[in-house]
Design an enzyme around this catalytic site. Structure first.
Site, short mmCIF file in Angstrom:
data_model
loop_
_atom_site.label_atom_id
_atom_site.label_comp_id
_atom_site.label_asym_id
_atom_site.label_seq_id
_atom_site.Cartn_x
_atom_site.Cartn_y
_atom_site.Cartn_z
N CYS A 1 23.88 11.20 -11.44
CA CYS A 1 22.97 12.31 -11.73
C CYS A 1 22.22 12.78 -10.49
CB CYS A 1 21.93 11.89 -12.77
SG CYS A 1 22.62 11.50 -14.39
N HIS A 2 21.79 11.83 -9.66
CA HIS A 2 20.85 12.17 -8.58
C HIS A 2 21.50 12.37 -7.22
CE1 HIS A 2 17.45 11.51 -11.24
NE2 HIS A 2 17.92 10.32 -11.55
N CYS B 1 -14.98 -5.67 -3.29
CA CYS B 1 -14.38 -6.04 -2.01
C CYS B 1 -13.81 -4.83 -1.27
CB CYS B 1 -13.24 -7.04 -2.22
SG CYS B 1 -13.80 -8.66 -2.78
N HIS B 2 -12.94 -4.07 -1.93
CA HIS B 2 -12.12 -3.08 -1.23
C HIS B 2 -12.84 -1.75 -0.97
CE1 HIS B 2 -8.78 -5.81 -1.33
NE2 HIS B 2 -8.97 -5.99 -2.63
N CYS C 1 -4.82 -10.52 -7.77
CA CYS C 1 -6.24 -10.27 -7.50
C CYS C 1 -7.08 -10.70 -8.70
CB CYS C 1 -6.47 -8.79 -7.23
SG CYS C 1 -6.72 -8.39 -5.50
#
Lengths: 278, 160, 108
Positions: A96-97, A197-198, A239
């Site tokens: 298909c792709h 934290c992030h 995490c």
């Protein structure tokens, strides 16, 4: 967002470091920059940094060389799988792709994407499995299986260097808001949110580790700790376990919403798949 | 991230609640690791077996490149080089690599030949904790030479 | 990964007398024999225990590999080019499997 003095000092230190350090601009082929300005004023971060920035020179070097980067073992398996017919319809992805380099040049940067039939967003892993079950008549691959990781990494790798560009308005809006809430909600015995934290302490040390912005543009990522490639949802689970919370399941609506929100936090960062992290 | 000029800051603007949570986490983590099991065979045993009665000198002919700090002990890059012309009558035969605090000290033995051109090899190894990595080279003239390098192995943020 | 797959990066052409660098990587979990499963039983060791690089049938570089080599073992080494010919790279698994890859080298 109110900027503390610490944060301003930190950002200028990072900026200064970028100018003086020799390796900061030796980027993987096809990647123009790993640091960009946030696209909009209401973005919680002013500058976006790929997790690559927060790693040691050895880990950075491992990602920079497409031969030495072990993540390419999975990408190469994806090359084979792309051409392999499977299921009752006798089709492969290529049926298909066609050439993935063309047909998938943008797809890796734009997931999760709204799926009208399902009435919800789907991410790359889910889209691959939808193709398998609906178009190929094949069994969906298990999450975190070698096949699903390889195909996800291969498809995303076609978009390497393209800026992350996820849709967050229209029908995606409630999912985005759900993701934002999850990101900022404290969980677990350590009572920490992703943002603890992030958002608030990236660039600083948590024990001997350097906190990143928790960007998702390099997933699936080869982690030295895992000694293999792993999905973003696996990382989310890790995490959550580490803050002693009960993790959601891979492929769950919660992680899908979180993925959408986290991808948006990296809107504009180039796709790096397969990244290498500690 | 030395090159970015970022030194670890004390979390001065951390809330008391955050600090307590961190402290609780650290206490939980420090009691978790099990005592390191005694190696069945020590690095010294391995080296003695390799030199077979000979003696390995830290002569400067062996260079061992390892990171000062490994972000994760599962994948630590290593390059060993031995100063040698690598000709048919003067070459490096073997290089033994051992890690002195791994449960089993052996890492690898590289076998070179004059065809190698230069006596240099790289790989990636697992280190259970901070320790010395030792390279011992056997030359074609029967002499042994060694080099040692310390690698600090860090443990990730929340114990990961 | 399901099946081990080697990757090799070596020049296709070189000058006589030139020393060339060769890089190899193979997908392998390198199960150390030190880990325990969820029930507490030791997971049996399964590693690539030996690597051999030959050129025109002659050994150039060999490695005895211990469980302390990382998963997806990476090896880099060199060869002095004397003649055109063919490389053969061989990885031996604890389970008896042998993985090989060949590559030609021209001399200019």
């Amino acid at each position: 967002m109110t900027m503390t003095r610490t944060r301003i000092a930190l950002l200028s230190a990072v900026a200064a470091g970028l100018v003086v350090s020799g390796y900061a601009f030796a980027l993987p082929e096809g990647v123009d920059t790993i640091q960009v300005k946030a696209a909009s004023k209401d973005h919680p971060l002013d500058e976006l940094y790929s997790g690559w920035h927060f790693r040691t020179p050895e880990t950075q070097a491992l990602q920079e060389d497409d031969f030495e980067n072990p993540g390419f073992l999975w990408v190469e398996q994806g090359v084979d799988l792309w051409e392999t017919a499977d299921g009752s319809e006798g089709k492969s992805c290529a049926s298909c792709h066609g050439d993935a380099a063309e047909s998938m040049a943008e797809a890796g940067a734009a997931m999760p994407k709204w799926n009208e039939a399902l009435g919800k967003p789907v991410n790359m892993e889910q889209q691959i499995n939808l193709c398998r079950s609906e178009r190929m008549g094949a069994k969906p691959w298990k999450w975190e299986s070698s096949e699903l990781l390889s195909m996800t990494a291969f498809v995303r790798n076609q978009s390497r260097g393209k800026p992350v560009d996820v849709q967050v308005d229209g029908p995606m809006k409630p999912w985005f808001e759900k993701g934002e809430t999850l990101y900022n909600t404290r969980v677990g015995q350590l009572d920490l949110a992703c943002s603890s934290c992030h958002q608030n302490y990236y660039g600083q040390s948590i024990r001997a580790d350097r906190l990143s912005q928790g960007q998702s543009n390099g997933f699936p990522t080869y982690r030295l700790k895992w000694q293999k490639l792993g999905s973003l949802h696996r990382r989310f689970k890790g995490c959550m376990s580490q803050v002693r919370a009960e993790p959601y399941k891979v492929g769950s609506d919660e992680f899908l919403a979180l993925e959408l929100y986290v991808n948006w936090r990296g809107q504009g960062l180039p796709v790096e798949t397969p990244a290498v992290r500690q | 991230m030395k090159a970015l000029g970022l030194k670890g800051k004390t979390m001065e603007d951390m809330t008391r609640r955050d600090a307590l949570a961190f402290a609780a986490g650290l206490v939980a983590i420090t009691v978790l690791p099990l005592p390191v099991l005694a190696a069945e065979e020590t690095a010294m045993d391995e080296i003695n077996k390799f030199v077979g009665g000979g003696e390995a000198a830290e002569s400067g002919r062996v260079t061992l490149e390892t990171p000062e700090i490994a972000e994760n002990g599962n994948t630590v890059p290593l390059t060993v080089m031995v100063d040698s012309p690598m000709t048919a009558d003067d070459y490096v035969k073997r290089v033994l690599i051992v890690a002195d605090a791994n449960p089993r000290p052996g890492v690898a033995t590289f076998h070179f030949s004059p065809k190698s051109g230069v006596a240099e090899a790289s790989t990636r190894m697992r280190l259970a904790r901070t320790q010395n990595v030792i390279a011992v080279a056997e030359l074609s003239d029967g002499s042994f030479h060694m080099a040692k390098s310390m690698v600090k192995v860090t443990i990730g943020g929340c114990g990961g | 990964m399901a099946k081990s797959k080697p990757r090799v990066k070596a020049p296709k052409k070189a000058d006589k007398g030139e020393v060339i660098a060769i890089k190899t990587l193979i997908s392998h979990k390198m199960e150390s024999g030190q880990r325990k499963d969820k029930k507490g039983d030791l997971i049996p060791r399964q590693i690539i225990n030996r690597f051999t690089a030959k050129f025109n049938g002659e050994s150039v570089f060999e490695v005895d590999i211990e469980p302390a080599i990382s998963a997806n073992p990476y090896l880099q080494f060199n060869m002095r080019v004397e003649e055109a010919g063919e490389f053969e790279f061989i990885w031996e698994d604890d389970d008896g499997s042998v993985y090989t890859k060949k590559q030609k080298l021209d001399v200019t």
